[in-house]
Design an enzyme around this catalytic site. Structure first.
Site, PDB file in Angstrom:
ATOM      1  N   LYS A 109      10.887  20.137   3.416  1.00  0.00           N
ATOM      2  CA  LYS A 109       9.482  19.724   3.608  1.00  0.00           C
ATOM      3  C   LYS A 109       8.687  20.773   4.384  1.00  0.00           C
ATOM      4  O   LYS A 109       7.491  20.948   4.163  1.00  0.00           O
ATOM      5  CB  LYS A 109       9.432  18.381   4.355  1.00  0.00           C
ATOM      6  CG  LYS A 109       9.166  17.234   3.409  1.00  0.00           C
ATOM      7  CD  LYS A 109       9.279  15.867   4.011  1.00  0.00           C
ATOM      8  CE  LYS A 109       8.325  15.486   5.076  1.00  0.00           C
ATOM      9  NZ  LYS A 109       8.364  14.043   5.377  1.00  0.00           N
TER      10      LYS A 109
ATOM     11  N   GLU B   9       0.829  -1.211   0.000  1.00  0.00           N
ATOM     12  CA  GLU B   9       0.000   0.000   0.000  1.00  0.00           C
ATOM     13  C   GLU B   9       0.864   1.262   0.000  1.00  0.00           C
ATOM     14  O   GLU B   9       0.540   2.251  -0.662  1.00  0.00           O
ATOM     15  CB  GLU B   9      -0.895   0.032   1.258  1.00  0.00           C
ATOM     16  CG  GLU B   9      -1.943  -1.074   1.339  1.00  0.00           C
ATOM     17  CD  GLU B   9      -1.432  -2.325   2.052  1.00  0.00           C
ATOM     18  OE1 GLU B   9      -0.217  -2.632   1.958  1.00  0.00           O
ATOM     19  OE2 GLU B   9      -2.250  -3.008   2.695  1.00  0.00           O
TER      20      GLU B   9
HETATM   21 ZN    ZN Z   1       0.428  -2.977   5.818  1.00  0.00          ZN
END
Ligand code: ZN
Length: 409
Positions: free
Chosen positions: A376, A80
């Site tokens: 950032k 993911e």
């Molecule tokens: Zn995971």
């Protein structure tokens, strides 16, 4: 069956099958596949990023990472997380096309030279199993619909027994034909600063619901948060991250589809992705497809595959293979051999893009001498939104040691 979910799943699985074998599981290994699918104004779907992965480095691995590897090595290689990094690379490539007067599928410039997403463009997330952490904690019989109507003899028996003994770990439903005696467990532990800690009692009281968790894993504990938590963060702040927030408005995912043949609970997905953070949190659509992945964990596939494949729809080097957070084959001697989704390379690509972009302050155009972490912080809006989110909803989210972000190009 949801036909949209099946279309998304089929596209991602077909794309996976079309990629060469290098980096895919062997006959006794399993993996997770995740991807992001673009939907254009005509409703046409296409895969733009696709990755596999099951591994995450432990905290001491990270601390022992040598200075030359800072910003080069990925700590979190769950599919993911890689899919979102590969998606960022895809977006940078699309921006590069736009700023070189070529056609971008995603972005357009308005009359004041600001970059916007083209009308009707949506992004959908796909993963072959529920994300680790809160989305993966749910009763084992949560989706046995047939059995609700016509429970097998064994379950009916236990159901009668549970009424008699009034055992709190056995719950009978209204129809008295579904019982919940155990839950799916996640190896993801609650973060130490979280008020809600697991009870670890047998049966359904093993886990507490709604907590922020670190990634599952044995031995050396990891500092990376579970995929459920990271997806929930992207759902609120957008998937674009801090650098891209300097150029575009927050970009949210429209839906998430989980592949078939794998445990799934709509309720746990909703809770893990938004409900646990309150009613004011944006919602994304959640589906399960019937199409299933050939490399799911199973009786023959018992070992997690240590390698990751990383694919995205870009003009240069679409496919890469990673192991232990590095590009496969990378050695100290070949320092330049970096994954294009590493922090270092994504920053390099980003800086190349803002060189060309007229709509940004000149100060922000030459930040090469400042460190990655400091750079950032230039993204004020994003950093402020994240600060507020941590104060209000993600209290227990730990601060990562800065070493991994302390580098200059
Ligand atoms: Zn995971």
């Amino acid at each position: 069956m949801n036909s949209f979910a099946d279309k998304v799943a089929k596209l991602c699985l077909q794309k996976y099958n079309s990629l060469k074998k290098t980096g895919k599981p062997t006959s006794n290994e399993w993996t997770v596949l995740s991807g992001i699918v673009l939907e254009n104004i005509n409703g046409t779907l296409s895969v733009v990023s696709l990755t596999t992965g099951t591994k995450c480095l432990g905290g001491s691995d990270l601390l022992n990472t040598e200075i030359w590897e800072r910003g080069s090595r990925l700590s979190d290689s769950h599919a993911e997380i890689l899919a979102r990094r590969a998606f960022l690379r895809y977006l940078y490539d699309q921006l590069d096309l736009l700023l070189n007067d070529q056609k971008s599928d995603v972005f357009a410039l308005d009359s004041t030279d600001k970059i916007g997403i083209k009308p009707g463009i949506l992004f959908h997330f796909f993963s072959t199993q529920t994300p680790c952490g809160d989305c993966s904690i749910f009763p084992k019989e949560a989706k046995v619909l047939d059995e609700e109507i016509n429970p097998p003899a064994k379950i009916r028996k236990i159901s009668a027994l549970s009424e008699a003994s009034n055992d709190s770990s056995l719950i009978t439903t209204k129809k008295n034909c579904r019982i919940i005696s155990d839950i799916y467990r996640t190896g993801a532990k609650c973060v130490s600063t979280e008020e809600r800690q697991d009870l670890l009692e047998p049966g359904i009281n093993y886990h507490v619901l709604g907590s922020l968790r670190t990634k599952p894993g044995r031995g050396d504990p990891t500092l990376s948060l579970s995929c459920s938590d990271k997806l929930a963060k992207w759902n609120i702040l957008g998937v674009q991250g801090s650098f891209l927030s300097l150029l575009i408005a927050p970009l949210r995912l429209e839906s998430i589809t989980i592949g078939g043949g794998s445990p799934f609970s709509q309720e746990a997905m909703e809770r893990g992705l938004y409900k646990r953070f309150g009613n004011d949190v944006a919602r994304l659509k959640i589906f399960q497809a019937t199409e299933s992945f050939i490399h799911l964990k199973g009786t023959l596939r018992t070992q997690p595959c240590p390698t990751s494949i990383i694919w995205c729809s870009v003009r240069n080097r679409e496919l890469e293979v990673a192991v232990e957070g590095r590009k496969q084959g990378a050695t100290k001697k070949r320092k330049g051999n970096l994954l294009l989704i590493s922090r270092r390379e994504l920053l390099r690509i980003f800086l190349r893009i803002i060189e060309k972009y007229k709509g940004i302050d000149s100060e922000q155009r030459h930040p090469k001498k400042i460190g990655y972490y400091q750079f950032k912080q230039w993204s004020n809006l994003y950093q402020e939104a994240w600060k507020q989110l941590r104060l209000k909803k993600f209290h227990a989210w730990p601060t990562k040691p800065l070493e991994s972000q302390d580098f200059i190009l």
